[in-house]
Structure formats: structure tokens, C-alpha cells
Design an enzyme around this catalytic site. Structure first.
Site, short mmCIF file in Angstrom:
data_model
loop_
_atom_site.label_atom_id
_atom_site.label_comp_id
_atom_site.label_asym_id
_atom_site.label_seq_id
_atom_site.Cartn_x
_atom_site.Cartn_y
_atom_site.Cartn_z
N GLY A 14 -5.55 -10.40 -5.12
CA GLY A 14 -4.54 -9.44 -5.26
C GLY A 14 -4.21 -8.44 -4.33
CB THR A 16 1.17 -9.95 -2.71
OG1 THR A 16 0.93 -9.12 -3.79
CG2 THR A 16 0.91 -11.32 -2.68
N GLY A 18 -0.36 -3.19 -1.37
CA GLY A 18 -1.15 -2.16 -1.95
C GLY A 18 -2.58 -2.08 -1.01
CB ILE A 19 -6.14 -1.14 -1.84
CG1 ILE A 19 -5.58 0.67 -2.26
CG2 ILE A 19 -7.39 -1.23 -1.43
CD1 ILE A 19 -6.50 1.33 -3.07
N GLY A 20 -5.05 -4.26 -1.42
CA GLY A 20 -5.47 -5.48 -1.13
C GLY A 20 -4.82 -5.85 0.10
CB SER A 141 -11.65 3.07 -9.58
OG SER A 141 -11.07 4.42 -9.81
CE1 TYR A 154 -8.17 0.50 -12.95
CE2 TYR A 154 -8.85 2.69 -13.18
CZ TYR A 154 -8.40 1.52 -12.32
OH TYR A 154 -8.73 1.72 -11.05
#
Length: 264
Positions: A14, A16, A18-20, A141, A154
Site C-alpha cells: 500500500g 503508492t 501517504g505514509i506507505g 495505529s 478499525y
């Protein structure tokens, strides 16, 4: 401290945006060969090009696969049989009241946020152990400890990340492979920026000030009293992925700005 990851291959799921993507960028800057993963080829190709532009001489390749499914994990493993560093970053989130959250949504969150990391870790850990070196990181998280009332499904998955990570660290005892979880707090990712865009436009304040106000309203225990940057989260990941972090395993490492009001 000079973190050198030359000769190591890192898969960031994941990644592509953001944090990734920030993690992939940090690992590439440290010399790792980085594999960027996403569900859609155009997004993967764009992220690969962006990273190559940002890091001169970076070794980077794309891997298009939906690792939130068993079939997508099989495709990823077939394409990339072994890695040295696995960052289980892929995830979905979103508020929904407990009484309005159907079974299939619980299942979707579980498959993407938990089983992706379970399946990939099961595939890659034996090879790491055979080589006597490896790093597996689960991006959890602060919601794993501070379960949000409006995102119980979540928070449940992020707590699961901690259980799997801790258990796997014990399972890999003595192999030279470490397994850890990283717990970001509110982070100024594209997702948060998009969520705050209307509020920012109405207030006329900067994005950073709008995000800080959001943090203090929704996470008033924050000690830094602002959202973290994606780079700040990535810095922790890069360190834990490094040889220098060889004595850190089975840990839940917070990059939450002090949101979780706990001594440990």
C-alpha cells in the site's frame, strides 16, 4: 548514525501514496531496493516514477497486486519470492457507528488490515530466518490502544496487528529476524488533508494549523499538539528496518505525538 540498507530488498504494501510512500522513500534513501505496491497499475507506475525522481539512482520496482485478498497475496509472492524487509502498511479506515457496521465491512477491514500481513509474513519469514537476517514491520495505529468509539472495527484490526507482531517476534526468537509494530498517531497524510480541505478553506488557516486544531479537538492528549508529518513516521520505520535496531523486537513503537496517555 548512518543507516545503510544497500543489498536489502524491501516490500512496502500500500505504498503508492501517504505514509506507505514516505516509508518507501525513506528506505530508498537508505540504499534499499524498494518494491512499491498498489492495487492499480497506473498508481503504481506513477509512484515508482515519483520515487525515482526523488532519489537519484534509486533501485525501485512496482508490484501491482491487491494484497488485501488471498489471491492478491499469492500473486505478490509469485512475483517476488523473497524480501529482506517487509513493511505491512496496507490498510483501510473510516468512521462508522458500531450498530451500523455490517459483517461484510468487519470482514473487509480484517482481510486488508490483518490478513494481508499474516499471509505475507507467513510467506517471507522462513526465507529471512534461513538467511539469518530480516525485518518485518506492521503499521498499526494509536487506535490499537485508544480504540475510537466511531471506528471500533478499525481499532480492532490495529490491536490485532499488535498481537500478531508480538507473537511472531517470539516465534522467530534466535533467528536474527525482528518483528515490530509501529503506531502512528494523527499524521498529515493525503487522507487527512482531504478530510480537512473544506475546514481549511472555511477558516483560511494553513493546512498545518487546521490539522493542529483537529488534533487538539479529537486527540486532546497529544503532547506535540499537532499532526505528525509522514516523514516523521517513516523515520521510525527506517530505523527499525536497519541493522542498528537488531535488539528491538516484539515492540509496539509509538509515533503518536504522545496521544496515548501511558508510561509504557
Amino acid at each position: 548514525m548512518n543507516i545503510d540498507l544497500h543489498g536489502k530488498t524491501a516490500l512496502v504494501t500500500g505504498s503508492t501514496q501517504g505514509i506507505g510512500f514516505a516509508i518507501a522513500l525513506g528506505l530508498a534513501e537508505a540504499g534499499a531496493k524498494v518494491v512499491i505496491n498498489g492495487r492499480k497499475a497506473p498508481a503504481v507506475d506513477a509512484a515508482v516514477a515519483k520515487l525515482q525522481q526523488a532519489v537519484s539512482g534509486a533501485q525501485v520496482q512496482g508490484l501491482t497486486a491487491d494484497v488485501g485478498s488471498a489471491e492478491g497475496c499469492r500473486q505478490a509472492i509469485a512475483h517476488l519470492p523473497e524480501v529482506d524487509i517487509l513493511v505491512n502498511n496496507v490498510g483501510v479506515y473510516g468512521p462508522q457507528d458500531f450498530f451500523d457496521t455490517p459483517d461484510d465491512e468487519w470482514e473487509r477491514f480484517f482481510q486488508v488490515n490483518v490478513m494481508s500481513g499474516v499471509r505475507l509474513s507467513r510467506a517471507y519469514l522462513p526465507g529471512m530466518a534461513q538467511k539469518g537476517w530480516g525485518r518485518v514491520l506492521f503499521i498499526s495505529s494509536e487506535s490499537a490502544l485508544n480504540i475510537p468509539a466511531d471506528m471500533i472495527h478499525y481499532g480492532f484490526t490495529k490491536t490485532s496487528n499488535l498481537s500478531v507482531s508480538r507473537g511472531l517476534a517470539k516465534r522467530m526468537a534466535g533467528t536474527g529476524v525482528t518483528v515490530n509494530a509501529i503506531l502512528p498517531g494523527p499524521t498529515l497524510s493525503e487522507g487527512l488533508q482531504d478530510m480537512l480541505k473544506d475546514e481549511q478553506a472555511a477558516s483560511g488557516e494553513s493546512l498545518e494549523k487546521t490539522a493542529a486544531a483537529f488534533v487538539m479537538k479529537n486527540r486532546p492528549t497529544s503532547i506535540i499538539q499537532r499532526a505528525a508529518s509522514m516523514e516523521e513516521v517513516a523515520n521510525m520505520v527506517v530505523y527499525i528496518a536497519s541493522p542498528q535496531a537488531s535488539a528491538t523486537t516484539g515492540a509496539a513503537l509509538r509515533v503518536d505525538g504522545g496521544v496515548v496517555d501511558s508510561l509504557a
